[in-house]
Motif scaffolding. Structure first.
Motif, PDB file in Angstrom:
ATOM      1  N   ILE A 170       0.833  -1.203   0.000  1.00 24.40           N
ATOM      2  CA  ILE A 170       0.000   0.000   0.000  1.00 24.40           C
ATOM      3  C   ILE A 170       0.867   1.252   0.000  1.00 24.40           C
ATOM      4  O   ILE A 170       0.582   2.217  -0.719  1.00 24.40           O
ATOM      5  CB  ILE A 170      -0.972  -0.026   1.201  1.00 24.40           C
ATOM      6  CG1 ILE A 170      -2.029  -1.109   0.978  1.00 24.40           C
ATOM      7  CG2 ILE A 170      -1.617   1.331   1.412  1.00 24.40           C
ATOM      8  CD1 ILE A 170      -2.888  -1.398   2.180  1.00 24.40           C
ATOM      9  N   ALA A 171       1.940   1.257   0.771  1.00 23.68           N
ATOM     10  CA  ALA A 171       2.838   2.421   0.815  1.00 23.68           C
ATOM     11  C   ALA A 171       3.464   2.678  -0.551  1.00 23.68           C
ATOM     12  O   ALA A 171       3.535   3.828  -1.011  1.00 23.68           O
ATOM     13  CB  ALA A 171       3.919   2.215   1.870  1.00 23.68           C
ATOM     14  N   VAL A 172       3.901   1.632  -1.223  1.00 27.43           N
ATOM     15  CA  VAL A 172       4.476   1.794  -2.565  1.00 27.43           C
ATOM     16  C   VAL A 172       3.417   2.323  -3.526  1.00 27.43           C
ATOM     17  O   VAL A 172       3.687   3.210  -4.344  1.00 27.43           O
ATOM     18  CB  VAL A 172       5.075   0.457  -3.062  1.00 27.43           C
ATOM     19  CG1 VAL A 172       5.384   0.502  -4.550  1.00 27.43           C
ATOM     20  CG2 VAL A 172       6.320   0.122  -2.279  1.00 27.43           C
ATOM     21  N   GLY A 173       2.199   1.830  -3.424  1.00 27.33           N
ATOM     22  CA  GLY A 173       1.115   2.305  -4.287  1.00 27.33           C
ATOM     23  C   GLY A 173       0.811   3.776  -4.064  1.00 27.33           C
ATOM     24  O   GLY A 173       0.635   4.541  -5.016  1.00 27.33           O
ATOM     25  N   VAL A 174       0.753   4.195  -2.813  1.00 25.59           N
ATOM     26  CA  VAL A 174       0.477   5.601  -2.505  1.00 25.59           C
ATOM     27  C   VAL A 174       1.600   6.493  -3.006  1.00 25.59           C
ATOM     28  O   VAL A 174       1.355   7.545  -3.618  1.00 25.59           O
ATOM     29  CB  VAL A 174       0.252   5.784  -0.982  1.00 25.59           C
ATOM     30  CG1 VAL A 174       0.270   7.245  -0.596  1.00 25.59           C
ATOM     31  CG2 VAL A 174      -1.054   5.141  -0.561  1.00 25.59           C
ATOM     32  N   LEU A 175       2.848   6.113  -2.764  1.00 24.19           N
ATOM     33  CA  LEU A 175       3.980   6.915  -3.241  1.00 24.19           C
ATOM     34  C   LEU A 175       4.007   6.991  -4.769  1.00 24.19           C
ATOM     35  O   LEU A 175       4.286   8.049  -5.333  1.00 24.19           O
ATOM     36  CB  LEU A 175       5.286   6.342  -2.709  1.00 24.19           C
ATOM     37  CG  LEU A 175       5.511   6.518  -1.205  1.00 24.19           C
ATOM     38  CD1 LEU A 175       6.769   5.782  -0.777  1.00 24.19           C
ATOM     39  CD2 LEU A 175       5.600   7.983  -0.844  1.00 24.19           C
ATOM     40  N   LEU A 176       3.714   5.899  -5.438  1.00 24.24           N
ATOM     41  CA  LEU A 176       3.677   5.892  -6.894  1.00 24.24           C
ATOM     42  C   LEU A 176       2.557   6.796  -7.400  1.00 24.24           C
ATOM     43  O   LEU A 176       2.746   7.578  -8.335  1.00 24.24           O
ATOM     44  CB  LEU A 176       3.492   4.461  -7.400  1.00 24.24           C
ATOM     45  CG  LEU A 176       3.564   4.238  -8.896  1.00 24.24           C
ATOM     46  CD1 LEU A 176       4.955   4.614  -9.405  1.00 24.24           C
ATOM     47  CD2 LEU A 176       3.268   2.788  -9.229  1.00 24.24           C
ATOM     48  N   PHE A 177       1.398   6.729  -6.779  1.00 26.85           N
ATOM     49  CA  PHE A 177       0.262   7.574  -7.164  1.00 26.85           C
ATOM     50  C   PHE A 177       0.598   9.045  -6.986  1.00 26.85           C
ATOM     51  O   PHE A 177       0.340   9.864  -7.870  1.00 26.85           O
ATOM     52  CB  PHE A 177      -0.966   7.190  -6.324  1.00 26.85           C
ATOM     53  CG  PHE A 177      -2.161   8.034  -6.600  1.00 26.85           C
ATOM     54  CD1 PHE A 177      -2.521   9.051  -5.736  1.00 26.85           C
ATOM     55  CD2 PHE A 177      -2.942   7.816  -7.727  1.00 26.85           C
ATOM     56  CE1 PHE A 177      -3.623   9.834  -5.979  1.00 26.85           C
ATOM     57  CE2 PHE A 177      -4.054   8.588  -7.984  1.00 26.85           C
ATOM     58  CZ  PHE A 177      -4.393   9.604  -7.102  1.00 26.85           C
ATOM     59  N   ARG A 178       1.198   9.400  -5.853  1.00 28.58           N
ATOM     60  CA  ARG A 178       1.551  10.797  -5.602  1.00 28.58           C
ATOM     61  C   ARG A 178       2.611  11.291  -6.576  1.00 28.58           C
ATOM     62  O   ARG A 178       2.577  12.436  -7.013  1.00 28.58           O
ATOM     63  CB  ARG A 178       2.034  10.969  -4.173  1.00 28.58           C
ATOM     64  CG  ARG A 178       0.915  10.818  -3.145  1.00 28.58           C
ATOM     65  CD  ARG A 178       1.410  10.995  -1.755  1.00 28.58           C
ATOM     66  NE  ARG A 178       1.909  12.358  -1.584  1.00 28.58           N
ATOM     67  CZ  ARG A 178       2.536  12.787  -0.504  1.00 28.58           C
ATOM     68  NH1 ARG A 178       2.752  11.955   0.486  1.00 28.58           N
ATOM     69  NH2 ARG A 178       2.949  14.017  -0.415  1.00 28.58           N
ATOM     70  N   THR A 179       3.555  10.445  -6.916  1.00 23.38           N
ATOM     71  CA  THR A 179       4.616  10.836  -7.833  1.00 23.38           C
ATOM     72  C   THR A 179       4.063  11.050  -9.245  1.00 23.38           C
ATOM     73  O   THR A 179       4.405  12.028  -9.909  1.00 23.38           O
ATOM     74  CB  THR A 179       5.719   9.769  -7.871  1.00 23.38           C
ATOM     75  OG1 THR A 179       6.244   9.605  -6.556  1.00 23.38           O
ATOM     76  CG2 THR A 179       6.833  10.160  -8.816  1.00 23.38           C
ATOM     77  N   LEU A 180       3.198  10.166  -9.696  1.00 20.82           N
ATOM     78  CA  LEU A 180       2.656  10.273 -11.048  1.00 20.82           C
ATOM     79  C   LEU A 180       1.646  11.401 -11.184  1.00 20.82           C
ATOM     80  O   LEU A 180       1.480  11.941 -12.275  1.00 20.82           O
ATOM     81  CB  LEU A 180       2.026   8.945 -11.462  1.00 20.82           C
ATOM     82  CG  LEU A 180       2.996   7.780 -11.624  1.00 20.82           C
ATOM     83  CD1 LEU A 180       2.245   6.498 -11.946  1.00 20.82           C
ATOM     84  CD2 LEU A 180       4.021   8.085 -12.693  1.00 20.82           C
TER      85      LEU A 180
END
Length: 90
Positions: A28-38
């Motif tokens: 979930i943390a990787v998904g949130v960071l990826l979403f925020r970055t994109l």
């Protein structure tokens, strides 16, 4: 076959459950960071390492917009800032 003692397999269930929780938390943390970055806009700078400083006029306008200062307190410094920029040739 596959016989365990009456108390179960010991700490195995606890470790397996904890491992599952850690796995999902990382996913979930990787998904949130990826979403925020994109989804970061092209004009936005990163939250950390922002080296551009806002202009004095912008800071004054933001204080006026938030209601920290009234119109008189906004106009006087603004006119001083504009006169200073005219003198310096900017």
């Amino acid at each position: 076959m596959f016989w365990f003692p009456p108390a179960g397999p010991g700490w195995g269930w606890f470790v397996m459950g904890l491992g599952t929780l850690v796995f999902w938390a990382l996913l979930i943390a990787v998904g949130v960071l990826l979403f925020r970055t994109l989804n970061r806009g092209a004009g936005q700078s990163p939250a950390h390492g922002d080296t551009e400083r806002p202009s004095p006029q912008r800071l004054l306008a933001e204080r006026f917009a938030r209601g920290v200062i009234d119109e008189d307190e906004y106009q006087r410094p603004l006119s001083v800032l504009e006169q200073g920029f005219r003198r310096s040739g900017r």
